[in-house]
Design a protein around this motif. Structure first.
Motif, mmCIF file in Angstrom:
data_model
loop_
_atom_site.group_PDB
_atom_site.id
_atom_site.type_symbol
_atom_site.label_atom_id
_atom_site.label_comp_id
_atom_site.label_asym_id
_atom_site.label_seq_id
_atom_site.Cartn_x
_atom_site.Cartn_y
_atom_site.Cartn_z
ATOM 1 N N VAL A 176 1.139 -1.188 0.108
ATOM 2 C CA VAL A 176 -0.117 -0.126 -0.110
ATOM 3 C C VAL A 176 0.979 1.147 -0.022
ATOM 4 N N GLU A 177 2.009 1.326 0.903
ATOM 5 C CA GLU A 177 2.659 2.557 0.976
ATOM 6 C C GLU A 177 3.617 2.559 -0.285
ATOM 7 N N ALA A 178 3.972 1.504 -0.889
ATOM 8 C CA ALA A 178 4.832 1.434 -1.993
ATOM 9 C C ALA A 178 4.006 2.242 -3.187
ATOM 10 N N LEU A 179 2.667 2.195 -3.277
ATOM 11 C CA LEU A 179 2.117 2.802 -4.331
ATOM 12 C C LEU A 179 2.107 4.639 -4.103
ATOM 13 N N TYR A 180 2.439 4.913 -3.102
ATOM 14 C CA TYR A 180 2.550 6.485 -3.019
ATOM 15 C C TYR A 180 3.763 6.844 -2.202
ATOM 16 N N VAL A 272 -3.874 10.690 -2.644
ATOM 17 C CA VAL A 272 -3.070 9.753 -3.402
ATOM 18 C C VAL A 272 -4.004 9.059 -4.286
ATOM 19 N N ALA A 273 -4.898 9.975 -5.312
ATOM 20 C CA ALA A 273 -5.943 9.436 -6.037
ATOM 21 C C ALA A 273 -5.497 8.337 -6.941
ATOM 22 N N PRO A 274 -4.511 8.317 -7.664
ATOM 23 C CA PRO A 274 -3.972 7.327 -8.463
ATOM 24 C C PRO A 274 -3.740 5.711 -7.862
ATOM 25 N N ALA A 275 -3.306 6.066 -6.549
ATOM 26 C CA ALA A 275 -2.909 4.750 -5.632
ATOM 27 C C ALA A 275 -4.540 4.197 -5.183
ATOM 28 N N MET A 276 -5.413 5.232 -4.843
ATOM 29 C CA MET A 276 -6.687 4.608 -4.559
ATOM 30 C C MET A 276 -7.322 3.754 -5.551
ATOM 31 N N GLU A 277 -7.219 4.419 -6.950
ATOM 32 C CA GLU A 277 -7.607 3.690 -7.971
ATOM 33 C C GLU A 277 -7.138 2.084 -8.097
#
Length: 353
Positions: A176-180, A272-277
């Motif tokens: 999860v944290e690697a995404l943002y 973090v909209a792209p990560a949430m997608e």
């Protein structure tokens, strides 16, 4: 596509079922002649079994590994390492045991083989956390990255369902944290989404049938991908809070990650909209933070810090320590808001984005 930097870490991975049979050959490949086997007290028998596979070459078994890698335990293990003439390390277990091997490798530069029995992921990272006088500190160095990791599905079959869930949630937190994270990149984002999806799919199946080998394989595969994300990516608010809470109040590692993750994600969601997608796809929910909370709750995992032994008057202490040396985070840290999410996690409330 934006520019990015991706660093692949030099680790050999042996994945499958029954792969522990390769232990002797993998030790030979690293030039180990007298490896010391490390475990926690409950896994001492597993350590003895590994030592037996080495046909008399093992320097011994040290079964005193403990949570958060206390320096005092490392000192005791170092005494055994030096007295036995060991020239390598074989760690079987979760983050506690693998952390101990890393601590010894940091001091000796001895080669390591990790045989994970949980989904914690420490085996794929150059990160070491150590605790002394109630304070946990971390550092990053390739000296502590295990040279070889043997993933054997057979070792995970006996992991109880709730422990499987909390260990799996710990792994999910890495991805999860690697995404943002500050150094997020598209390569790790692919791994993160696939790893989270594999674990979210596997964990309910393991809860329903702990001996479901297909689910266990998916969970271990997902945990590996999530661990790569942690090792090659970065961390943010979630990991900072967990290090503060674990080191300051001696809370269990995986359970703390399980409780905190949904709240830290909810805090960062607006930024973090792209990560949430990606997380919506991976979890199958438009509310990933709530979905992770529900996954933990449905599986019987703890969802409140107070149930892990954290006192209510520790909330303000946790806030103060967090702000003394904060990690990078996509959303600026706001003291009142951070206090609010720690309190929500302490109470066990379902997070609201």
């Amino acid at each position: 596509m934006d520019s990015f930097i991706y660093t692949g870490l030099p680790a050999r991975v042996v994945f499958g079922a029954g792969t522990t049979a390769r232990l002797g050959a993998e030790a030979d490949a690293l030039g180990m002649t007298r490896p010391l086997v490390l475990t926690t007290p409950p896994q001492a028998a597993d350590g003895e079994a590994l030592a037996a596979l080495l046909d008399g070459r093992a320097a011994g078994v040290f079964s005193g590994a403990a949570m958060h890698t206390p320096v005092s335990v490392t000192d005791a293990a170092m005494a055994v390492f030096e007295r036995s003439g060991a020239d390598g390390l074989i760690a079987i277990g979760g983050g506690s045991t693998i952390g101990l091997a890393k601590a010894i490798a940091l001091r000796t530069d001895a080669p390591q083989i990790a045989v994970p029995t949980t989904y914690a992921g420490s085996e794929m990272t150059p990160i070491i956390g150590q605790t002394e006088d109630g304070v946990k500190t971390t550092r990053k160095t390739l000296k502590v990255l295990p040279e070889t990791v043997i993933y054997d599905v057979d070792h995970t079959l006996s992991l109880p369902p709730v422990m499987s869930l909390t260990s799996g949630m710990n792994a999910v937190a890495h991805a999860v944290e690697a995404l943002y994270a500050e150094n997020a990149n598209p390569v790790l984002s692919l791994m993160a989404e696939d790893g989270i999806a594999a674990l979210v799919r596997a964990l309910p199946a393991i809860a329903a049938g702990p001996d479901d080998r297909a689910a266990r394989r998916d969970a271990l595969y997902g945990a590996w991908l999530c661990a790569v994300c942690l090792g090659s990516g970065g961390v943010a608010l979630h990991h900072k809070l967990c290090h503060v809470l674990g080191g300051s109040f001696d809370l269990p590692h995986a359970e703390t990650h399980t409780v905190v993750l949904p709240h830290a994600l909810a805090y960062n969601a607006p930024a973090v909209a792209p990560a949430m997608e990606r997380l919506a796809r991976a979890t199958g929910s438009a509310d990933p933070a709530g979905a992770l909370y529900d996954l933990a709750r449905a599986g019987g995992a703890p969802t409140a810090l107070k149930d892990l032994g954290m006192p209510e008057d520790g909330i303000d202490k946790a806030v103060e320590i967090t702000f003394k040396n904060p990690y990078w985070n996509p959303r600026p840290l706001e003291r009142d808001a951070i206090r609010a999410i720690i309190r929500a996690a302490w109470q066990g409330n379902r997070p609201v984005c």
